[in-house]
Design a protein around this motif. Structure first.
Motif, PDB file in Angstrom:
ATOM      1  N   THR A  43      -2.391  -1.283  -4.618  1.00 33.72           N
ATOM      2  CA  THR A  43      -2.167  -2.240  -3.657  1.00 33.72           C
ATOM      3  C   THR A  43      -1.726  -3.654  -4.100  1.00 33.72           C
ATOM      4  OG1 THR A  43      -2.685  -1.152  -1.577  1.00 33.72           O
ATOM      5  CG2 THR A  43      -3.002  -3.176  -1.251  1.00 33.72           C
ATOM      6  N   SER A  56       0.349   3.028  11.656  1.00 34.73           N
ATOM      7  CA  SER A  56       0.068   1.636  11.453  1.00 34.73           C
ATOM      8  C   SER A  56       1.674   1.134  10.996  1.00 34.73           C
ATOM      9  CB  SER A  56      -1.054   0.991  11.020  1.00 34.73           C
ATOM     10  OG  SER A  56      -1.263   0.829   9.199  1.00 34.73           O
ATOM     11  N   LEU A  70      -5.132  18.234  15.791  1.00 36.27           N
ATOM     12  CA  LEU A  70      -4.573  17.862  13.788  1.00 36.27           C
ATOM     13  C   LEU A  70      -4.955  18.443  13.152  1.00 36.27           C
ATOM     14  CD1 LEU A  70      -3.996  15.516  12.613  1.00 36.27           C
ATOM     15  CD2 LEU A  70      -6.655  14.420  13.032  1.00 36.27           C
ATOM     16  N   ALA A 128      -4.632   7.623   6.585  1.00 34.80           N
ATOM     17  CA  ALA A 128      -4.820   5.947   7.208  1.00 34.80           C
ATOM     18  C   ALA A 128      -4.971   5.989   8.420  1.00 34.80           C
ATOM     19  CB  ALA A 128      -3.122   5.666   5.886  1.00 34.80           C
ATOM     20  N   SER A 141      -3.775   9.083  17.040  1.00 29.42           N
ATOM     21  CA  SER A 141      -4.831   8.950  18.139  1.00 29.42           C
ATOM     22  C   SER A 141      -4.555   9.992  18.841  1.00 29.42           C
ATOM     23  CB  SER A 141      -5.439   7.703  18.532  1.00 29.42           C
ATOM     24  OG  SER A 141      -4.481   7.323  19.010  1.00 29.42           O
ATOM     25  N   ARG A 142      -3.544   9.967  19.068  1.00 32.46           N
ATOM     26  CA  ARG A 142      -3.275  11.570  20.527  1.00 32.46           C
ATOM     27  C   ARG A 142      -2.961  12.767  20.259  1.00 32.46           C
ATOM     28  NH1 ARG A 142      -3.688   6.310  21.876  1.00 32.46           N
ATOM     29  NH2 ARG A 142      -2.753   5.266  23.872  1.00 32.46           N
ATOM     30  N   ARG A 183     -11.524   5.973   9.485  1.00 36.56           N
ATOM     31  CA  ARG A 183     -12.875   6.469  10.290  1.00 36.56           C
ATOM     32  C   ARG A 183     -13.251   7.431   9.169  1.00 36.56           C
ATOM     33  NH1 ARG A 183     -12.355   7.838  15.583  1.00 36.56           N
ATOM     34  NH2 ARG A 183     -11.102   5.705  16.832  1.00 36.56           N
ATOM     35  N   ASP A 213     -11.065   8.496   4.008  1.00 33.17           N
ATOM     36  CA  ASP A 213     -11.255   8.911   5.735  1.00 33.17           C
ATOM     37  C   ASP A 213     -11.071  10.392   5.383  1.00 33.17           C
ATOM     38  OD1 ASP A 213     -10.361   6.570   6.845  1.00 33.17           O
ATOM     39  OD2 ASP A 213      -8.151   6.668   6.614  1.00 33.17           O
ATOM     40  N   MET A 247     -13.282  11.817   8.933  1.00 34.49           N
ATOM     41  CA  MET A 247     -12.640  12.201   9.437  1.00 34.49           C
ATOM     42  C   MET A 247     -12.034  13.655   9.229  1.00 34.49           C
ATOM     43  SD  MET A 247      -9.499  10.710  11.531  1.00 34.49           S
ATOM     44  CE  MET A 247      -9.454  12.659  12.380  1.00 34.49           C
ATOM     45  N   ILE A 249       1.236  -1.035   8.788  1.00 40.62           N
ATOM     46  CA  ILE A 249       2.081  -1.383   7.777  1.00 40.62           C
ATOM     47  C   ILE A 249       1.131  -0.655   6.650  1.00 40.62           C
ATOM     48  CG2 ILE A 249       0.656  -3.746   7.959  1.00 40.62           C
ATOM     49  CD1 ILE A 249      -1.871  -2.814   6.730  1.00 40.62           C
ATOM     50  N   VAL A 250       0.693   0.596   6.994  1.00 39.90           N
ATOM     51  CA  VAL A 250       0.248   1.877   6.266  1.00 39.90           C
ATOM     52  C   VAL A 250       1.892   3.239   6.649  1.00 39.90           C
ATOM     53  CG1 VAL A 250      -1.326   3.340   4.838  1.00 39.90           C
ATOM     54  CG2 VAL A 250      -1.387   0.908   5.895  1.00 39.90           C
ATOM     55  N   VAL A 256      -6.107   7.294   1.941  1.00 34.17           N
ATOM     56  CA  VAL A 256      -5.532   5.475   2.427  1.00 34.17           C
ATOM     57  C   VAL A 256      -6.835   4.377   2.421  1.00 34.17           C
ATOM     58  CG1 VAL A 256      -4.248   3.696   2.909  1.00 34.17           C
ATOM     59  CG2 VAL A 256      -3.255   5.557   1.984  1.00 34.17           C
ATOM     60  N   GLY A 257      -7.618   5.914   3.547  1.00 30.46           N
ATOM     61  CA  GLY A 257      -8.536   4.559   4.212  1.00 30.46           C
ATOM     62  C   GLY A 257     -10.005   4.573   3.509  1.00 30.46           C
ATOM     63  N   VAL A 258     -10.401   3.375   3.772  1.00 24.76           N
ATOM     64  CA  VAL A 258     -11.835   2.566   2.494  1.00 24.76           C
ATOM     65  C   VAL A 258     -12.468   2.618   4.289  1.00 24.76           C
ATOM     66  CG1 VAL A 258     -12.653   0.700   1.880  1.00 24.76           C
ATOM     67  CG2 VAL A 258     -10.233   1.046   1.688  1.00 24.76           C
ATOM     68  N   ASN A 259     -13.593   2.792   4.106  1.00 21.96           N
ATOM     69  CA  ASN A 259     -14.468   2.705   5.307  1.00 21.96           C
ATOM     70  C   ASN A 259     -16.316   2.820   4.441  1.00 21.96           C
ATOM     71  OD1 ASN A 259     -12.701   3.643   7.580  1.00 21.96           O
ATOM     72  ND2 ASN A 259     -13.403   5.339   6.196  1.00 21.96           N
ATOM     73  N   THR A 267       0.820  -1.050  -0.029  1.00 19.96           N
ATOM     74  CA  THR A 267       0.037  -0.317   0.174  1.00 19.96           C
ATOM     75  C   THR A 267       0.646   1.882  -0.005  1.00 19.96           C
ATOM     76  OG1 THR A 267      -1.862  -0.977   0.685  1.00 19.96           O
ATOM     77  CG2 THR A 267      -1.701   1.386   1.377  1.00 19.96           C
TER      78      THR A 267
HETATM   79  P1  NDP Z   1      -4.431   0.965  11.975  1.00 20.26           P
HETATM   80  O1  NDP Z   1      -6.299   1.076  12.123  1.00 20.26           O
HETATM   81  O2  NDP Z   1      -3.886  -0.134  11.841  1.00 20.26           O
HETATM   82  O3  NDP Z   1      -3.723   2.430  12.052  1.00 20.26           O
HETATM   83  C1  NDP Z   1      -5.015   3.239  12.005  1.00 20.26           C
HETATM   84  C2  NDP Z   1      -4.262   4.665  12.693  1.00 20.26           C
HETATM   85  O4  NDP Z   1      -5.238   6.006  13.162  1.00 20.26           O
HETATM   86  C3  NDP Z   1      -3.642   4.408  14.001  1.00 20.26           C
HETATM   87  O5  NDP Z   1      -2.080   4.994  13.690  1.00 20.26           O
HETATM   88  C4  NDP Z   1      -4.179   5.428  14.910  1.00 20.26           C
HETATM   89  O6  NDP Z   1      -4.010   6.121  15.887  1.00 20.26           O
HETATM   90  C5  NDP Z   1      -4.791   6.305  14.254  1.00 20.26           C
HETATM   91  N1  NDP Z   1      -5.795   7.402  14.287  1.00 20.26           N
HETATM   92  C6  NDP Z   1      -7.009   6.779  14.820  1.00 20.26           C
HETATM   93  N2  NDP Z   1      -7.927   7.587  14.918  1.00 20.26           N
HETATM   94  C7  NDP Z   1      -7.341   8.643  14.959  1.00 20.26           C
HETATM   95  C8  NDP Z   1      -7.921  10.144  14.741  1.00 20.26           C
HETATM   96  N3  NDP Z   1      -9.417  10.176  15.582  1.00 20.26           N
HETATM   97  N4  NDP Z   1      -7.485  10.897  14.903  1.00 20.26           N
HETATM   98  C9  NDP Z   1      -5.579  10.542  14.123  1.00 20.26           C
HETATM   99  N5  NDP Z   1      -5.444   9.073  13.924  1.00 20.26           N
HETATM  100  C10 NDP Z   1      -6.199   8.448  13.932  1.00 20.26           C
HETATM  101  O7  NDP Z   1      -5.587   1.289  10.312  1.00 20.26           O
HETATM  102  P2  NDP Z   1      -4.406   0.522   8.600  1.00 20.26           P
HETATM  103  O8  NDP Z   1      -3.569   1.437   8.698  1.00 20.26           O
HETATM  104  O9  NDP Z   1      -4.375  -0.829   8.928  1.00 20.26           O
HETATM  105  O10 NDP Z   1      -5.541   0.943   7.771  1.00 20.26           O
HETATM  106  C11 NDP Z   1      -5.431   2.760   7.993  1.00 20.26           C
HETATM  107  C12 NDP Z   1      -6.893   2.270   6.394  1.00 20.26           C
HETATM  108  O11 NDP Z   1      -6.363   2.213   5.175  1.00 20.26           O
HETATM  109  C13 NDP Z   1      -8.218   1.767   6.775  1.00 20.26           C
HETATM  110  O12 NDP Z   1      -9.497   2.774   6.477  1.00 20.26           O
HETATM  111  C14 NDP Z   1      -7.831   0.574   5.714  1.00 20.26           C
HETATM  112  O13 NDP Z   1      -9.070  -0.108   5.606  1.00 20.26           O
HETATM  113  C15 NDP Z   1      -7.027   1.128   4.859  1.00 20.26           C
HETATM  114  N6  NDP Z   1      -5.749   0.801   3.721  1.00 20.26           N
HETATM  115  C16 NDP Z   1      -5.961   0.413   3.011  1.00 20.26           C
HETATM  116  C17 NDP Z   1      -5.846  -0.151   1.848  1.00 20.26           C
HETATM  117  C18 NDP Z   1      -5.855  -0.153   0.117  1.00 20.26           C
HETATM  118  O14 NDP Z   1      -5.909  -1.030  -0.468  1.00 20.26           O
HETATM  119  N7  NDP Z   1      -7.205   0.771   0.239  1.00 20.26           N
HETATM  120  C19 NDP Z   1      -4.305  -1.193   2.043  1.00 20.26           C
HETATM  121  C20 NDP Z   1      -4.529  -1.274   3.572  1.00 20.26           C
HETATM  122  C21 NDP Z   1      -5.450  -0.357   4.716  1.00 20.26           C
HETATM  123  P3  NDP Z   1      -3.005   5.308  16.914  1.00 20.26           P
HETATM  124  O15 NDP Z   1      -1.482   4.422  16.346  1.00 20.26           O
HETATM  125  O16 NDP Z   1      -2.647   6.345  17.893  1.00 20.26           O
HETATM  126  O17 NDP Z   1      -4.120   3.640  17.573  1.00 20.26           O
END
Ligand code: NDP
Length: 285
Positions: free
Chosen positions: A265, A166, A194, A207, A189-190, A210, A241, A213, A168-169, A228-231, A140
């Motif tokens: 990806t 994360s 933002l 990524a 998240s902390r 949510r 996202d 957001m 992975i991303v 990158v987000g997929v919701n 990704t």
């Molecule tokens: P994770 O859940 O592993 O990580 C999410 C990250 O977002 C964490 O670091 C978390 O912080 C942070 N986060 C959560 N809430 C908030 C907030 N309110 N404000 C700021 N940061 C926040 O997710 P992934 O990295 O695996 O995936 C992210 C998105 O990407 C998902 O929607 C997933 O489906 C999508 N995705 C898409 C792919 C594609 O091919 N298009 C491939 C992989 C993922 P903290 O570390 O503090 O918890």
């Protein structure tokens, strides 16, 4: 209005190049091979695996699926990986995540030979990315980098804000942007304030996972936005996202969801498998 970054079109072009390279390899007797290991019946994993297999077939890459029951023991899974590590028809091994709770995911990923780790999750490949000498990069984030390269965004000296850390991303993306001489801020998240962090970015990469957001008025005029987000929202709708419509008013270019990062990806998985097969071909001489 922002330019649309068409991930589907970019992916299609790259897959065309991959097919050509696969044909050339086949002409010298090397067919790139990918083994996909699926444990259990998770419907989303099933869909991802079938998309990967179809993409392999369309580009001429040989793929083989190993479907194991959700109750499979860790030892049996490790045995299969050892077998695939030694199988010379296989250039890449992909274990579809998540794995059932009784299996140690880290142990399984570490069992994959780093030279066949086309997902780029083995600590050895992660370490190589950190030290600036990558062998396989996670799909990704490398898809995001390819997209930026494709639309001609030079990252040198740019302020890049990545939301999400994360393994992975977010984290690998930060390292890849650093390697391209961007100044990188990683938010999570902390993170405090933002909106202000995002507003300072030349390039925003979201990524998080949510829906919508990242608001449109956080985006600096002329910024590049990669979502990158997929919701899933409701029964059928997918959103990213980032609030796409509002952000499009400020951004210079933005990826849609779906049709943005997603197609890239799988393309990078094919690319990594091809690169691994080329290394095999080079060894063969
Ligand atoms: P994770 O859940 O592993 O990580 C999410 C990250 O977002 C964490 O670091 C978390 O912080 C942070 N986060 C959560 N809430 C908030 C907030 N309110 N404000 C700021 N940061 C926040 O997710 P992934 O990295 O695996 O995936 C992210 C998105 O990407 C998902 O929607 C997933 O489906 C999508 N995705 C898409 C792919 C594609 O091919 N298009 C491939 C992989 C993922 P903290 O570390 O503090 O918890």
């Amino acid at each position: 209005m922002a330019e649309l970054i068409d991930g589907k079109a970019i992916a299609a072009e790259l897959r065309g190049q991959i097919s050509t390279d696969v044909e050339e390899l086949m002409a010298i007797g090397v067919t790139p091979g990918l083994a996909v290991v699926l444990v259990g019946e998770d419907p989303a994993s099933r869909v991802y695996v079938s998309m990967k297999e179809k993409a392999c077939a369309a580009t001429g890459i040989y793929s083989v699926e190993h479907k194991l029951s959700a109750e499979v023991g860790e030892a049996e899974l490790l045995e299969l990986i050892a077998e695939l590590n030694g199988d010379e028809k296989i250039d890449g091994i992909l274990v579809q995540l998540p794995l059932p709770g009784h299996i140690d995911e880290a142990k399984v990923l570490e069992a994959i030979s780093p030279s066949k780790d086309v997902d780029g999750f083995h600590p050895c490949n992660v370490g190589r990315l950190v030290t600036g000498n990558p062998v396989f990069q996670p799909c990704t984030p490398s898809g995001v980098m390819k997209m930026l390269e494709y639309i001609g965004v030079e990252l040198k000296g740019k302020d890049v804000v990545i939301v999400g850390r994360s393994n992975i991303v977010g984290k690998p993306l930060a390292l890849m942007c650093l390697a391209e001489h961007a100044t990188v801020t990683i938010c999570h998240s902390r993170t405090v304030d933002l909106p202000q962090k995002v507003a300072a970015a030349d390039v925003v990469i979201a990524a998080v996972g949510r829906p919508e957001m990242i608001k449109g008025d956080w985006i600096k005029k002329g910024a590049i936005v990669i979502d990158v987000g997929v919701n899933r929202v409701g029964e059928k709708k997918l959103v990213g996202d980032v609030d796409f419509i509002a952000a499009s008013k400020n951004a210079a270019a933005i990826t849609p969801v779906p049709g943005g990062v997603g197609p890239m990806t799988i393309t990078m998985l094919l690319y990594n498998t091809l690169v691994s097969a080329k290394r095999r071909a080079a060894k063969k001489g």
